[in-house]
Write an enzyme that holds these catalytic residues in place. Structure first.
Site, short mmCIF file in Angstrom:
data_model
loop_
_atom_site.label_atom_id
_atom_site.label_comp_id
_atom_site.label_asym_id
_atom_site.label_seq_id
_atom_site.Cartn_x
_atom_site.Cartn_y
_atom_site.Cartn_z
N ASP A 74 0.80 -1.12 -0.04
CA ASP A 74 -0.12 0.06 0.03
C ASP A 74 0.80 1.39 0.09
O ASP A 74 2.12 1.14 0.30
CB ASP A 74 -0.93 -0.19 1.03
CG ASP A 74 -0.22 -0.01 2.76
OD1 ASP A 74 0.67 -0.79 2.78
OD2 ASP A 74 -0.60 0.53 3.42
N GLU A 133 0.41 -1.22 5.81
CA GLU A 133 1.41 -0.58 6.55
C GLU A 133 1.09 0.79 6.92
O GLU A 133 1.46 1.38 7.92
CB GLU A 133 2.74 -0.89 6.17
CG GLU A 133 3.79 -0.64 6.82
CD GLU A 133 4.40 0.81 6.78
OE1 GLU A 133 5.00 1.27 7.75
OE2 GLU A 133 4.18 1.55 5.93
#
Length: 367
Positions: A74, A133
């Site tokens: 991400d 994350e």
């Protein structure tokens, strides 16, 4: 640097994958899955509320416990960034684009080295690529914890220090919600019947500042009230208000002390209700002897390639905090390539350092 690595990086960056976008996570993970499957590995997809995590094991020569490689798919960038303020482009030896540094170039390095190692004696390797994350790993924490079982060491692929030094030890990072419930009333006709949630929140924020200041007399603690919300209009006593607070800790003792104190707020106005909730938490990771020994082995591998590799603590937090902190796995982070501008429109990566990091990782993992 091989053209195939550049092409993979462009392909990966062009799939925009903002945190909490499940559809985007599935698309980028599907690409990663195909990449690893093409070289004979068998990734395992883990669906979550945040998106899709990816875990794979390469048994190598089956000698010793695996080395864990930690990455995330991400980015902080919203969909549409490529067509707007941060398009993909190459300027000489520099690549620019959303997530190119943090951390899609790191994922390309992992894929490249795993391909190089196929058919050669090498250490067992486990790879975990989380999908959330950048939002604190609300579901990725469990995935990392499970992946850490039985590993010999862990290497994180966040970006390094600006000079290329690796990260050995990182501050703990906690996002905390401070919420107040008061009582609504007309601000002019019946103010005494109301309980201002905003007034109480202000008092509580001053208390938080006092707690942090007391703790910082021993060990520095960073505190930032990042958002404040509450109320409806000026003629209504507000019944709800909350703040999201970011806290950074150097060591677990100060972290545990501050969070324990903040877990039990006392209302200044006895008619108000005040609660604190930990939204996400990455524990402090203070470097230990095992981390420094791992760093020394990486430095020796670099020296064999003519690379000078150093390591030192860092302020930011990431998934490696969990491994190096409470789980006690020997850990080094910052193995991504050199560049700058993470989370900013200046985000970029230096092309030569991508190949250098790939060579270093191969040197570490190969027999």
């Amino acid at each position: 640097m091989g053209q195939d690595m550049l092409e993979r990086l462009e392909e990966l960056v062009r799939i925009e994958s903002p945190s909490r976008d499940v559809g985007a996570s599935r698309r980028v993970t599907a690409l990663l899955d195909r990449w690893f499957t093409a070289i004979g590995l068998n990734p395992r997809r883990i669906e979550s509320a945040s998106g899709v995590h990816l875990v794979l094991d390469d048994p190598g020569d089956a000698i010793g416990d695996p080395i864990l490689l930690i990455g995330h798919s991400d980015t902080v960038w919203p969909a549409g960034t490529l067509a707007g303020e941060l398009p993909w482009r190459r300027d000489g030896g520099v690549l620019r684009g959303p997530g190119v540094l943090d951390m899609k170039s790191g994922l390309v390095i992992i894929r490249e080295v795993m391909e190089r190692l196929q058919g050669r004696p090498h250490r067992p390797v486990r790879v975990v690529i989380t999908c959330d994350e950048e939002s604190g790993s609300p579901t990725g924490t469990e995935v990392c914890t499970e992946a850490a079982r039985g590993v010999a060491a862990a290497i994180g692929f966040e970006s390094p220090h600006p000079d290329g030094a690796l990260k050995v030890g990182r501050r703990g990072s906690t996002r905390l919600r401070l919420a107040v419930r008061g009582r609504a009333a007309h601000a002019a006709l019946d103010p005494e019947a109301g309980v201002s949630a905003i007034d109480e929140l202000v008092d509580q924020l001053l208390w938080v500042r006092e707690v942090v200041a007391q703790a910082s007399r021993t060990t520095p603690v960073l505190c930032n009230a990042g958002t404040i919300t509450g109320g409806t209009r000026a003629n209504v006593v507000p019944d709800l208000a909350e703040a999201e607070i970011g806290l950074r800790f150097i060591d677990q003792d100060s972290e545990n002390d501050v969070l324990a104190r903040l877990s039990s707020p006392t209302p200044r106005n006895p008619r108000a209700v005040v609660t604190t909730t930990i939204i996400t938490r990455r524990p402090a990771w203070a470097a230990k002897d095992a981390d420094r020994e791992l760093m020394a082995r990486i430095a020796a591998a670099g020296a064999a390639l003519g690379q000078h590799i150093e390591g030192r603590p860092a302020a930011g937090a990431g998934d490696a905090n969990l491994l190096g902190g409470p789980l006690g796995v020997p850990t080094v982070d910052g193995f991504g390539p050199m560049g700058g501008g993470a989370h900013a429109v200046s985000e970029h990566v230096l092309i030569p350092s991508i190949a250098e990091r790939a060579d270093l990782l191969e040197q570490i993992l190969a027999r």
